[in-house]
Design a protein around this motif. Structure first.
Motif, PDB file in Angstrom:
ATOM      1  N   MET A 129      40.771  19.605  86.244  1.00 59.03           N
ATOM      2  CA  MET A 129      41.379  20.436  85.560  1.00 59.03           C
ATOM      3  C   MET A 129      40.511  20.512  84.377  1.00 59.03           C
ATOM      4  SD  MET A 129      44.884  21.573  85.709  1.00 59.03           S
ATOM      5  CE  MET A 129      45.692  20.044  84.925  1.00 59.03           C
ATOM      6  N   LYS A 130      40.334  22.067  83.706  1.00 61.07           N
ATOM      7  CA  LYS A 130      39.719  21.950  82.600  1.00 61.07           C
ATOM      8  C   LYS A 130      40.847  22.333  81.682  1.00 61.07           C
ATOM      9  CE  LYS A 130      36.116  25.159  81.745  1.00 61.07           C
ATOM     10  NZ  LYS A 130      35.109  25.953  82.277  1.00 61.07           N
ATOM     11  N   PHE A 131      40.580  21.836  80.394  1.00 62.09           N
ATOM     12  CA  PHE A 131      41.597  22.062  79.155  1.00 62.09           C
ATOM     13  C   PHE A 131      40.477  22.650  77.945  1.00 62.09           C
ATOM     14  CE2 PHE A 131      43.557  18.967  81.427  1.00 62.09           C
ATOM     15  CZ  PHE A 131      44.765  19.116  81.737  1.00 62.09           C
ATOM     16  N   ARG A 132      40.929  23.963  77.812  1.00 65.72           N
ATOM     17  CA  ARG A 132      40.144  24.755  76.643  1.00 65.72           C
ATOM     18  C   ARG A 132      40.917  25.500  75.973  1.00 65.72           C
ATOM     19  NH1 ARG A 132      39.873  29.830  78.699  1.00 65.72           N
ATOM     20  NH2 ARG A 132      39.759  30.078  80.720  1.00 65.72           N
ATOM     21  N   LYS A 133      40.513  26.183  74.795  1.00 66.19           N
ATOM     22  CA  LYS A 133      41.013  27.246  74.208  1.00 66.19           C
ATOM     23  C   LYS A 133      41.107  28.441  74.826  1.00 66.19           C
ATOM     24  CE  LYS A 133      40.852  27.272  69.431  1.00 66.19           C
ATOM     25  NZ  LYS A 133      40.098  27.309  68.167  1.00 66.19           N
ATOM     26  N   ALA A 134      42.304  29.250  74.729  1.00 65.78           N
ATOM     27  CA  ALA A 134      42.650  30.418  75.352  1.00 65.78           C
ATOM     28  C   ALA A 134      41.805  31.391  74.700  1.00 65.78           C
ATOM     29  CB  ALA A 134      44.043  30.932  75.259  1.00 65.78           C
ATOM     30  N   THR A 135      41.415  32.494  75.615  1.00 62.19           N
ATOM     31  CA  THR A 135      40.771  33.566  75.031  1.00 62.19           C
ATOM     32  C   THR A 135      41.742  34.866  75.109  1.00 62.19           C
ATOM     33  OG1 THR A 135      40.439  34.763  77.199  1.00 62.19           O
ATOM     34  CG2 THR A 135      38.541  33.118  76.491  1.00 62.19           C
ATOM     35  N   ARG A 136      41.520  35.863  74.300  1.00 55.78           N
ATOM     36  CA  ARG A 136      42.364  37.042  74.044  1.00 55.78           C
ATOM     37  C   ARG A 136      42.959  37.496  75.451  1.00 55.78           C
ATOM     38  NH1 ARG A 136      43.286  42.048  71.085  1.00 55.78           N
ATOM     39  NH2 ARG A 136      44.246  41.481  69.170  1.00 55.78           N
ATOM     40  N   GLU A 137      41.859  37.930  76.098  1.00 51.93           N
ATOM     41  CA  GLU A 137      42.326  38.375  77.391  1.00 51.93           C
ATOM     42  C   GLU A 137      43.237  37.542  78.404  1.00 51.93           C
ATOM     43  OE1 GLU A 137      39.118  37.909  76.213  1.00 51.93           O
ATOM     44  OE2 GLU A 137      39.246  40.013  75.392  1.00 51.93           O
ATOM     45  N   GLU A 138      43.456  36.415  78.130  1.00 47.75           N
ATOM     46  CA  GLU A 138      44.161  35.498  78.910  1.00 47.75           C
ATOM     47  C   GLU A 138      45.732  35.617  78.133  1.00 47.75           C
ATOM     48  OE1 GLU A 138      40.889  32.383  80.332  1.00 47.75           O
ATOM     49  OE2 GLU A 138      42.146  32.055  78.546  1.00 47.75           O
ATOM     50  N   LEU A 139      45.750  36.135  77.239  1.00 50.74           N
ATOM     51  CA  LEU A 139      47.124  36.221  76.523  1.00 50.74           C
ATOM     52  C   LEU A 139      48.190  36.758  77.515  1.00 50.74           C
ATOM     53  CD1 LEU A 139      48.405  35.280  74.032  1.00 50.74           C
ATOM     54  CD2 LEU A 139      47.989  37.645  73.013  1.00 50.74           C
ATOM     55  N   PRO A 140      48.018  37.887  78.373  1.00 51.17           N
ATOM     56  CA  PRO A 140      49.185  38.361  79.070  1.00 51.17           C
ATOM     57  C   PRO A 140      49.545  37.033  79.972  1.00 51.17           C
ATOM     58  CG  PRO A 140      47.840  40.138  78.869  1.00 51.17           C
ATOM     59  CD  PRO A 140      47.021  38.907  78.412  1.00 51.17           C
ATOM     60  N   LEU A 141      48.723  36.342  80.592  1.00 51.66           N
ATOM     61  CA  LEU A 141      49.044  35.363  81.474  1.00 51.66           C
ATOM     62  C   LEU A 141      49.813  34.353  80.764  1.00 51.66           C
ATOM     63  CD1 LEU A 141      45.580  34.588  83.281  1.00 51.66           C
ATOM     64  CD2 LEU A 141      47.742  35.290  84.498  1.00 51.66           C
ATOM     65  N   ILE A 142      49.565  33.949  79.555  1.00 53.43           N
ATOM     66  CA  ILE A 142      50.142  32.883  78.826  1.00 53.43           C
ATOM     67  C   ILE A 142      51.623  33.297  78.534  1.00 53.43           C
ATOM     68  CG2 ILE A 142      49.953  31.639  76.583  1.00 53.43           C
ATOM     69  CD1 ILE A 142      46.849  31.875  76.660  1.00 53.43           C
ATOM     70  N   VAL A 143      51.983  34.503  78.048  1.00 46.92           N
ATOM     71  CA  VAL A 143      53.176  35.126  77.578  1.00 46.92           C
ATOM     72  C   VAL A 143      54.005  34.779  78.733  1.00 46.92           C
ATOM     73  CG1 VAL A 143      54.359  36.814  76.534  1.00 46.92           C
ATOM     74  CG2 VAL A 143      52.193  36.335  75.622  1.00 46.92           C
ATOM     75  N   GLU A 144      53.372  35.287  80.114  1.00 47.15           N
ATOM     76  CA  GLU A 144      54.175  35.333  81.438  1.00 47.15           C
ATOM     77  C   GLU A 144      54.637  33.863  81.533  1.00 47.15           C
ATOM     78  OE1 GLU A 144      52.189  36.771  84.819  1.00 47.15           O
ATOM     79  OE2 GLU A 144      54.054  36.996  85.964  1.00 47.15           O
ATOM     80  N   MET A 145      53.763  33.020  81.243  1.00 48.97           N
ATOM     81  CA  MET A 145      54.352  31.705  81.400  1.00 48.97           C
ATOM     82  C   MET A 145      55.338  31.230  80.452  1.00 48.97           C
ATOM     83  SD  MET A 145      50.998  29.450  82.823  1.00 48.97           S
ATOM     84  CE  MET A 145      49.717  29.959  81.673  1.00 48.97           C
ATOM     85  N   ILE A 146      55.217  31.499  79.339  1.00 52.15           N
ATOM     86  CA  ILE A 146      55.994  31.089  78.492  1.00 52.15           C
ATOM     87  C   ILE A 146      57.581  32.000  78.579  1.00 52.15           C
ATOM     88  CG2 ILE A 146      56.692  31.592  75.603  1.00 52.15           C
ATOM     89  CD1 ILE A 146      53.584  31.058  75.252  1.00 52.15           C
ATOM     90  N   SER A 147      57.443  33.002  79.118  1.00 54.22           N
ATOM     91  CA  SER A 147      58.706  33.808  79.452  1.00 54.22           C
ATOM     92  C   SER A 147      59.459  33.228  80.587  1.00 54.22           C
ATOM     93  CB  SER A 147      58.418  35.407  79.463  1.00 54.22           C
ATOM     94  OG  SER A 147      57.611  35.717  78.374  1.00 54.22           O
ATOM     95  N   ASN A 148      58.679  32.629  81.662  1.00 50.12           N
ATOM     96  CA  ASN A 148      59.197  32.285  83.025  1.00 50.12           C
ATOM     97  C   ASN A 148      59.817  31.072  82.816  1.00 50.12           C
ATOM     98  OD1 ASN A 148      59.784  32.666  85.645  1.00 50.12           O
ATOM     99  ND2 ASN A 148      57.550  32.676  86.092  1.00 50.12           N
ATOM    100  N   ASP A 149      61.033  31.044  82.368  1.00 50.56           N
ATOM    101  CA  ASP A 149      61.609  29.746  81.927  1.00 50.56           C
ATOM    102  C   ASP A 149      63.054  30.030  81.496  1.00 50.56           C
ATOM    103  OD1 ASP A 149      62.096  28.256  79.192  1.00 50.56           O
ATOM    104  OD2 ASP A 149      61.054  26.819  80.606  1.00 50.56           O
TER     105      ASP A 149
END
Lengths: 150, 150
Positions: B1-21
């Protein structure tokens, strides 16, 4: 009382207050002259416009307390900002006068001014009086404050 | 697995994970297209070199998790730096594979790399599994995490 950003010249007074505390004593290195590492930390804190190292000044122009406020931009809470409070201290000979309460009230207002939706802090479970103090001011111990020393 | 800084294009994916809880659902506003306020928050986060919004990328190049690391310069602990972890999420269909554990281990190493003496987070007392998870990784619930909504 006046609440304002600390100056570099006030750093020894601030570190003295931070050290003058049962837990602070164990982990600080307060000496005259003040070790350079504290000045280096002060300069780094002041590089960030979202950090405010605050002193409380009484009517005589004396420094009677300190706290450190940080404004954290997160994605959570719809892209909200949180205010985080650290290192709250009142000068030992000035306790019991309601200074701490005024200071936290000031921090709450400052957090609102900066558009924060939440103000937060962690308090060592050993500091029972501090926890009661924050609860009286409306804070809720809803979270575990988890730490891992590296 | 790779850990790296998020790009702006990935923001919807990130917010989806944050909301899915269970807690995230109550406080987020995840929609297509993603509301502008999340992009504004992302841009502010990226203004600070002491903030790292991280994604975890699997071997297929898919984003399977996120966390937000902040490095806080304080005066306490002799002018020490703390790493603070927020908004840890693993994609719902990827849980149970040890991804969270790898991510926190990565965060601990990243904190050491940045010279932090401590890594900290708060976890809602309702998230019993999360608290046990962090305890297994060496975190100690020594503090009350106190919050006041403004």
């Amino acid at each position: 009382m006046k609440f304002r950003k600390a100056t570099r010249e006030e750093l020894p007074l601030i570190v003295e207050m931070i050290s003058n505390d049962p837990l602070g004593k164990l982990r600080e290195d307060f000496q005259h002259p003040l070790p350079e590492k504290y000045y280096a930390a002060f300069d780094k804190i002041n590089q960030y416009e979202n950090q405010e190292l605050i002193v409380f000044e009484n009517d005589l122009g004396e420094i009677v307390g300190t706290l450190h406020l940080t404004f954290l931009q997160y994605l959570t809470y719809q892209g909200g900002i949180r205010a985080q409070v650290e290192a709250v201290r009142v000068r030992e000979d000035q306790t019991g006068k309601g200074i701490g309460q005024q200071a936290i009230q000031w921090a709450i207002n400052r957090a609102k001014e900066k558009g924060a939706h939440l103000i937060q802090l962690t308090s060592d479970k050993k500091r029972k009086d501090a926890i009661r103090f924050y609860e009286k001011l409306g804070f809720v111990a809803s979270h575990e404050g988890m730490k891992l020393h590296l």
